[in-house]
Enzyme design. Structure first.
Site, PDB file in Angstrom:
ATOM      1  N   LYS A  94       0.847  -1.191   0.000  1.00  0.00           N
ATOM      2  CA  LYS A  94       0.000   0.000   0.000  1.00  0.00           C
ATOM      3  C   LYS A  94       0.885   1.244   0.000  1.00  0.00           C
ATOM      4  CE  LYS A  94      -4.447   0.711   2.239  1.00  0.00           C
ATOM      5  NZ  LYS A  94      -5.144   0.706   3.532  1.00  0.00           N
TER       6      LYS A  94
HETATM    7  C1  E4P Z   1      -8.363   1.853   3.541  1.00  0.00           C
HETATM    8  O1  E4P Z   1      -7.737   0.969   3.024  1.00  0.00           O
HETATM    9  C2  E4P Z   1      -8.197   2.349   4.902  1.00  0.00           C
HETATM   10  O2  E4P Z   1      -7.576   1.325   5.652  1.00  0.00           O
HETATM   11  C3  E4P Z   1      -9.481   2.656   5.616  1.00  0.00           C
HETATM   12  O3  E4P Z   1     -10.591   2.290   4.831  1.00  0.00           O
HETATM   13  C4  E4P Z   1      -9.577   4.014   6.203  1.00  0.00           C
HETATM   14  O4  E4P Z   1     -10.826   4.164   6.841  1.00  0.00           O
HETATM   15  P1  E4P Z   1     -11.170   5.376   7.802  1.00  0.00           P
HETATM   16  O5  E4P Z   1     -11.271   6.611   6.974  1.00  0.00           O
HETATM   17  O6  E4P Z   1     -12.480   5.025   8.426  1.00  0.00           O
HETATM   18  O7  E4P Z   1     -10.041   5.462   8.793  1.00  0.00           O
END
Ligand code: E4P
Length: 290
Positions: A94
């Site tokens: 990522k």
């Molecule tokens: C995406 O891959 C992130 O891990 C996640 O969806 C972030 O979510 P949040 O905005 O609720 O922290």
């Protein structure tokens, strides 16, 4: 039509995989910090090894880099991939689409996505808030682009002065309809119409009034340009938002554990099952299964 669990919690991942409906896992540093605090994790590497095994072969697990310069992100991405992918063959790296905010170089993320993708490392481009970012990440070779629907909603609501908590459902259709209703009110002159606060409200976030609307735009761009990167609807906070993301054509929705559980409940289902259980007993169903 894939469902990922958005979690860094080993127990949640194990349980969700046991349900038989989860196709992958996304983590981020915040989710892993929270899980580590909750579970008293000592060694992060050992913990991630268990997480990758729990997801299992064929279920991609996104693991994020920590640096903000392209060359460092590439080094970390390669290290994570070489070290951990052999465990279950399911590591995806990522990479933030941009690290502006910490670095001056806006394009550091794009450069890292390009370099990792070129050597065959699957990349999930993260922290995507706009169709432009999704387009550039896909151009750089990302396998997945993660559009943060919930955080886009947070941004729109804060710009519009709408009070909300993180897990509130954001009914963007009614917000748009209310704003458009205001615009329909007759202006006394073109100048007054252009100066209307309703018009500026409709232009918040370049006119995209929710994460779902941004997702529709990404889908349309990818379709018209023949882009094959998979779109992950991320930052999901509510079952209705998941439904809207699926309706808008997300390839994958990544959903927190408690939201997946909330997706299966409804008061009328609960009432219905209570009555069916009572009536099955009264109708001597037990006789069928002896
Ligand atoms: C995406 O891959 C992130 O891990 C996640 O969806 C972030 O979510 P949040 O905005 O609720 O922290």
């Amino acid at each position: 039509m894939s469902l990922f669990i958005d979690s860094g919690d080993l127990d949640e991942v194990r349980e969700a995989v046991s349900w038989g409906i989860v196709d992958g896992v996304t983590t981020n540093p915040t989710l892993l910090r929270e899980a580590a605090e909750r579970r008293g994790v000592k060694g992060l590497r050992d913990y991630l090894v268990e997480l990758l095994k729990a997801a299992g072969r064929g279920r991609p697990v996104s693991l994020e880099v920590m640096s903000t310069k392209a060359e460092d992100m590439v080094r970390e991405g390669l290290r994570l991939y070489d070290d951990l992918n052999p465990i279950a063959g399911n590591v995806v790296i990522k990479v933030p689409v941009t690290t502006k905010g910490v670095e001056q170089g806006e394009l550091e993320g794009i450069k890292a996505i390009k370099a990792l993708s070129e050597v065959g490392v699957p990349v999930n481009a993260t922290l995507i808030m706009t169709p432009s970012q999704a387009y550039l990440a896909a151009k750089a070779g990302a396998t997945y682009v993660s559009l943060f629907l919930g955080r886009i909603d947070d941004f729109v609501r804060s710009q519009l002065g709408i009070k909300h908590s993180k897990w509130d459902y954001f009914n963007y259709r009614s917000v748009r309809a209310a704003l458009q209703g205001g615009l329909a009110a007759p202006a006394r002159s073109p100048g007054e119409a252009l100066a209307s606060p309703v018009l500026s409200a409709l232009n918040v976030n370049w006119g995209l009034l929710s994460g779902v609307e941004a997702l529709r735009s990404v889908r349309a761009i990818f379709r018209s340009q023949g882009i094959r990167a998979k779109v992950i609807a991320a930052s999901m906070r509510h079952p209705r938002q998941v439904e809207e993301a699926l309706e808008a054509g997300a390839d994958i929705v990544t959903v927190p554990y408690h939201v997946i559980k909330a997706m299966v409940v409804h008061p009328k289902s609960e009432e219905g099952i209570r009555a069916f259980v009572d009536d099955a007993r009264a109708a001597n169903y037990g006789e069928l299964f002896r």
